[in-house]
Write a protein that holds these residues in place. Structure first.
Motif, short mmCIF file in Angstrom:
data_model
loop_
_atom_site.label_atom_id
_atom_site.label_comp_id
_atom_site.label_asym_id
_atom_site.label_seq_id
_atom_site.Cartn_x
_atom_site.Cartn_y
_atom_site.Cartn_z
N ILE A 169 -43.57 11.90 54.46
CA ILE A 169 -42.53 11.11 55.08
C ILE A 169 -42.20 9.90 54.22
CG2 ILE A 169 -42.13 9.78 57.25
CD1 ILE A 169 -44.43 11.78 58.47
N ALA A 170 -43.29 9.31 53.73
CA ALA A 170 -42.79 8.17 52.97
C ALA A 170 -41.85 8.22 51.66
CB ALA A 170 -44.14 7.49 52.46
N ALA A 171 -42.05 9.45 51.17
CA ALA A 171 -41.23 9.94 49.94
C ALA A 171 -40.04 10.18 50.45
CB ALA A 171 -41.76 11.27 49.39
N LYS A 172 -39.80 10.81 51.89
CA LYS A 172 -38.47 11.21 52.17
C LYS A 172 -37.51 9.84 52.60
CE LYS A 172 -35.54 14.23 54.21
NZ LYS A 172 -34.71 15.08 53.41
N ALA A 173 -38.30 8.75 53.23
CA ALA A 173 -37.77 7.69 53.66
C ALA A 173 -37.50 6.67 52.49
CB ALA A 173 -38.65 6.92 54.71
N GLY A 174 -38.01 7.16 51.21
CA GLY A 174 -38.21 6.30 50.00
C GLY A 174 -38.93 4.96 50.40
N VAL A 175 -39.94 4.85 51.04
CA VAL A 175 -40.89 3.66 51.01
C VAL A 175 -42.18 4.11 50.85
CG1 VAL A 175 -39.47 2.97 53.23
CG2 VAL A 175 -41.34 4.16 53.44
N GLY A 176 -43.22 3.23 50.69
CA GLY A 176 -44.63 3.45 50.45
C GLY A 176 -45.22 3.64 51.80
N THR A 177 -46.45 4.37 51.50
CA THR A 177 -47.09 4.80 52.77
C THR A 177 -47.51 3.49 53.60
OG1 THR A 177 -49.21 4.97 51.57
CG2 THR A 177 -47.94 6.93 51.96
N GLY A 178 -47.85 2.32 52.90
CA GLY A 178 -48.45 1.17 53.58
C GLY A 178 -47.12 0.77 54.56
N THR A 179 -45.80 1.01 54.05
CA THR A 179 -44.66 0.64 55.05
C THR A 179 -44.78 1.22 56.45
OG1 THR A 179 -43.48 -0.13 53.32
CG2 THR A 179 -42.32 0.59 55.26
N ILE A 180 -45.25 2.46 56.23
CA ILE A 180 -45.27 3.38 57.44
C ILE A 180 -46.67 3.01 58.42
CG2 ILE A 180 -45.73 5.83 58.47
CD1 ILE A 180 -44.05 6.79 56.18
N TYR A 181 -47.49 2.72 57.77
CA TYR A 181 -48.85 2.12 58.45
C TYR A 181 -48.64 1.04 59.14
CZ TYR A 181 -51.51 6.65 56.84
OH TYR A 181 -51.82 7.63 56.90
N ARG A 182 -47.79 0.01 58.57
CA ARG A 182 -47.53 -1.37 58.99
C ARG A 182 -46.89 -1.19 60.28
NH1 ARG A 182 -46.34 -3.31 54.55
NH2 ARG A 182 -43.99 -3.11 54.70
N HIS A 183 -46.01 -0.24 60.34
CA HIS A 183 -45.02 0.20 61.66
C HIS A 183 -45.76 0.88 62.56
CE1 HIS A 183 -41.35 -2.22 60.18
NE2 HIS A 183 -41.44 -1.43 58.99
N PHE A 184 -46.42 1.75 62.19
CA PHE A 184 -47.05 2.95 62.96
C PHE A 184 -48.56 3.09 62.55
CE2 PHE A 184 -42.65 3.76 62.22
CZ PHE A 184 -42.03 3.45 63.57
N PRO A 185 -49.39 2.34 63.20
CA PRO A 185 -50.67 2.44 62.63
C PRO A 185 -51.50 3.88 62.88
CG PRO A 185 -50.55 0.49 64.05
CD PRO A 185 -49.30 1.40 63.88
N THR A 186 -51.16 4.75 63.82
CA THR A 186 -51.67 5.83 64.04
C THR A 186 -50.45 6.93 63.94
OG1 THR A 186 -51.34 5.97 66.45
CG2 THR A 186 -53.32 5.06 65.61
N ARG A 187 -50.69 8.36 63.72
CA ARG A 187 -49.98 9.33 63.73
C ARG A 187 -49.33 9.45 65.15
NH1 ARG A 187 -48.69 13.52 60.37
NH2 ARG A 187 -50.32 12.77 59.11
N ALA A 188 -49.94 9.20 66.08
CA ALA A 188 -49.36 9.33 67.53
C ALA A 188 -48.46 8.17 67.53
CB ALA A 188 -50.65 9.17 68.60
#
Length: 197
Positions: free
Chosen positions: A46-65
């Motif tokens: 998902i991070a690769a598709k969005a062009g961001v790091g995985t940390g950015t995703i976890y910062r906004h959305f701490p869990t998969r849910a």
């Protein structure tokens, strides 16, 4: 009022707008990955598709849910907003209905993994389901009514039964021999009025 404080407010507003755009882009990328690979797709994909790091995703959305729920809400809003646009731009109400159902099917592919991703939070899932119905049933009703008024489909199809029927057709479990879109297309053909009717 100093120009500095006014510039600060504009800058803060601009940063918020940028953050919102970035978050929307991230959710759109996650939705695409979920449609292609399911809600258990690796976060790095998902991070690769969005062009961001995985940390950015976890910062906004701490869990998969959290991420799946946000994607679900994002897609509901996209689907709800698309109804009016398609009705205004399509060559006919039936074409608008068909295009909207295509978006709805994309959305349903993501939705099927939601309950598993949320695991024990059944109240959260119930609230999302209510939100889903509240936002999308009126859009589907409007599209159906427009197609009936144009004489393109038979009257009497209820939005809930159409959406539920399409939902049931979309439960395929990733079976490569099953294409729900083909059956949804047959369902739509069955709704159409023929010149002799």
């Amino acid at each position: 009022m100093s120009s500095e404080s006014s510039t600060g407010r504009v800058s803060a507003r601009s940063k918020r707008a940028d953050a919102l755009r970035n978050q929307q882009a991230l959710l759109a990328a996650a939705a695409e990955v979920f449609v292609a690979s399911g809600v258990d797709a690796p976060i790095r994909q998902i991070a690769a598709k969005a062009g961001v790091g995985t940390g950015t995703i976890y910062r906004h959305f701490p869990t998969r849910a959290d991420l799946v729920t946000a994607v679900f809400r994002h897609q509901i809003e996209e689907c709800a907003e698309a109804g009016s646009v398609l009705l205004a731009d399509a060559d006919s109400p039936f074409i608008a209905l068909r295009q909207w159902i295509d978006l709805f099917v994309d959305f349903l592919v993501t939705k099927h993994g939601l309950a598993d991703a949320m695991q024990s939070d059944s109240s959260g899932f119930a609230a999302l389901h209510r939100y889903f119905l509240d936002r999308l049933l009126p859009v589907c009703a409007r599209l159906l009514d427009a197609a009936v008024e144009a004489g393109e489909i038979r009257a009497g199809t209820h939005p809930y039964e159409l959406m539920r029927g399409i939902g049931n057709l979309c439960i395929g479990g990733g079976d490569p021999q099953y294409d729900p879109r083909r059956l949804v297309e047959l369902l739509l053909c069955g709704l159409q009025r023929h010149p002799s009717e």
